[in-house]
Design a protein around this motif. Structure first.
Motif, PDB file in Angstrom:
ATOM      1  N   LEU A 291       0.756  -1.079  -0.035  1.00 19.11           N
ATOM      2  CA  LEU A 291      -0.033  -0.041   0.069  1.00 19.11           C
ATOM      3  C   LEU A 291       0.884   1.317  -0.045  1.00 19.11           C
ATOM      4  N   VAL A 292       0.671   2.121  -0.918  1.00 23.47           N
ATOM      5  CA  VAL A 292       1.531   3.291  -0.968  1.00 23.47           C
ATOM      6  C   VAL A 292       0.515   4.600  -1.433  1.00 23.47           C
ATOM      7  N   GLN A 293       0.934   5.592  -1.065  1.00 23.51           N
ATOM      8  CA  GLN A 293       0.042   6.738  -1.459  1.00 23.51           C
ATOM      9  C   GLN A 293       0.308   7.258  -2.735  1.00 23.51           C
ATOM     10  N   THR A 294      -0.617   8.175  -3.421  1.00 22.20           N
ATOM     11  CA  THR A 294      -0.312   8.874  -4.717  1.00 22.20           C
ATOM     12  C   THR A 294       0.924   9.247  -4.795  1.00 22.20           C
ATOM     13  N   GLY A 295       1.837   9.107  -5.715  1.00 21.48           N
ATOM     14  CA  GLY A 295       3.233   9.614  -5.984  1.00 21.48           C
ATOM     15  C   GLY A 295       4.185   9.065  -5.270  1.00 21.48           C
ATOM     16  N   GLY A 296       4.008   8.043  -4.654  1.00 24.59           N
ATOM     17  CA  GLY A 296       4.659   7.045  -3.892  1.00 24.59           C
ATOM     18  C   GLY A 296       5.503   6.184  -4.923  1.00 24.59           C
ATOM     19  N   SER A 297       6.340   5.348  -4.294  1.00 23.25           N
ATOM     20  CA  SER A 297       7.021   4.537  -5.339  1.00 23.25           C
ATOM     21  C   SER A 297       7.088   3.045  -4.752  1.00 23.25           C
ATOM     22  N   LEU A 298       7.168   1.909  -5.536  1.00 22.32           N
ATOM     23  CA  LEU A 298       7.441   0.615  -5.004  1.00 22.32           C
ATOM     24  C   LEU A 298       8.036  -0.154  -6.119  1.00 22.32           C
ATOM     25  N   THR A 299       8.826  -1.017  -5.703  1.00 24.38           N
ATOM     26  CA  THR A 299       9.801  -1.947  -6.454  1.00 24.38           C
ATOM     27  C   THR A 299       9.251  -3.330  -6.419  1.00 24.38           C
ATOM     28  N   LEU A 300       8.817  -3.954  -7.341  1.00 18.20           N
ATOM     29  CA  LEU A 300       8.413  -5.254  -7.557  1.00 18.20           C
ATOM     30  C   LEU A 300       9.628  -6.379  -8.037  1.00 18.20           C
ATOM     31  N   SER A 301       9.872  -7.359  -7.464  1.00 21.46           N
ATOM     32  CA  SER A 301      10.804  -8.373  -8.146  1.00 21.46           C
ATOM     33  C   SER A 301       9.975  -9.544  -8.224  1.00 21.46           C
ATOM     34  N   CYS A 302      10.563 -10.128  -9.238  1.00 21.44           N
ATOM     35  CA  CYS A 302      10.466 -11.611  -9.788  1.00 21.44           C
ATOM     36  C   CYS A 302      11.325 -12.390  -9.927  1.00 21.44           C
ATOM     37  N   ALA A 303      11.582 -13.564  -9.184  1.00 25.40           N
ATOM     38  CA  ALA A 303      12.573 -14.515  -9.158  1.00 25.40           C
ATOM     39  C   ALA A 303      12.141 -15.772  -9.998  1.00 25.40           C
ATOM     40  N   ALA A 304      12.898 -16.247 -10.762  1.00 22.15           N
ATOM     41  CA  ALA A 304      12.589 -17.420 -11.611  1.00 22.15           C
ATOM     42  C   ALA A 304      13.335 -18.480 -11.191  1.00 22.15           C
ATOM     43  N   SER A 305      12.912 -19.678 -11.118  1.00 24.44           N
ATOM     44  CA  SER A 305      13.390 -20.933 -10.643  1.00 24.44           C
ATOM     45  C   SER A 305      13.253 -22.237 -11.681  1.00 24.44           C
ATOM     46  N   GLY A 306      13.828 -23.294 -11.785  1.00 22.93           N
ATOM     47  CA  GLY A 306      13.425 -24.308 -12.445  1.00 22.93           C
ATOM     48  C   GLY A 306      14.534 -24.437 -13.769  1.00 22.93           C
ATOM     49  N   ARG A 307      13.760 -25.183 -14.571  1.00 22.35           N
ATOM     50  CA  ARG A 307      14.356 -25.440 -15.823  1.00 22.35           C
ATOM     51  C   ARG A 307      14.173 -24.210 -16.773  1.00 22.35           C
ATOM     52  N   ILE A 308      15.230 -23.308 -16.690  1.00 23.78           N
ATOM     53  CA  ILE A 308      15.015 -22.214 -17.429  1.00 23.78           C
ATOM     54  C   ILE A 308      15.851 -22.122 -18.774  1.00 23.78           C
ATOM     55  N   ASP A 309      15.340 -22.034 -19.596  1.00 25.96           N
ATOM     56  CA  ASP A 309      16.153 -22.065 -21.154  1.00 25.96           C
ATOM     57  C   ASP A 309      16.852 -20.914 -21.333  1.00 25.96           C
ATOM     58  N   ASP A 310      17.839 -20.974 -22.194  1.00 22.76           N
ATOM     59  CA  ASP A 310      18.653 -19.984 -22.540  1.00 22.76           C
ATOM     60  C   ASP A 310      18.127 -18.601 -23.196  1.00 22.76           C
ATOM     61  N   ASN A 311      16.998 -18.842 -23.704  1.00 26.03           N
ATOM     62  CA  ASN A 311      16.028 -17.723 -24.434  1.00 26.03           C
ATOM     63  C   ASN A 311      14.788 -17.490 -23.415  1.00 26.03           C
TER      64      ASN A 311
END
Length: 124
Positions: A11-31
């Motif tokens: 939860l953030v106020q108008t004008g604020g900032s947030l950073t989202l992250s996504c971590a991938a795992s498993g059988r990750i291809d090269d592309n």
């Protein structure tokens, strides 16, 4: 199989900032490319940003261009979405997604794997 775990919402106020992250795992291809999508209640899931492999070319929805920045760390298999100057209309569940292709896409149908979603709420 690939697993995506996205995090960082809140939860953030108008004008604020947030950073989202996504971590991938498993059988990750090269592309692979990563994208962020969001879905507000009663609305279709919509494209937010994507980043391609190689030259890390980025693309953004018009509604977030200039306010959001997508980046990737291939060594850690992570993608980050930095969100600045947030508005109430940015309120949605945000999903990261992986496409097994060299080229990024703004179509949700082109993505192969999805994270579980993280809620972003911007109060006015």
């Amino acid at each position: 199989q690939v697993q995506l775990v996205d995090s960082g919402g809140g939860l953030v106020q108008t004008g604020g900032s947030l950073t989202l992250s996504c971590a991938a795992s498993g059988r990750i291809d090269d592309n692979w490319c990563m994208g962020w999508f969001r879905q507000a209640p009663g609305r279709e899931r919509e494209f937010v940003a994507a980043i391609a492999l190689g030259d890390s070319r980025t693309s953004y929805a018009d509604s977030v261009r200039g306010r959001f920045t997508i980046s990737r760390d291939d060594a850690k298999n992570t993608v980050t979405l930095q969100m600045y100057r947030l508005k109430p209309e940015d309120t949605a569940v945000y999903y990261c997604a992986m496409r097994l292709s060299y080229h990024a896409s703004d179509s949700k149908d082109d993505y192969n794997y999805w994270g579980q979603g993280t809620q972003v709420t911007v109060s006015s």
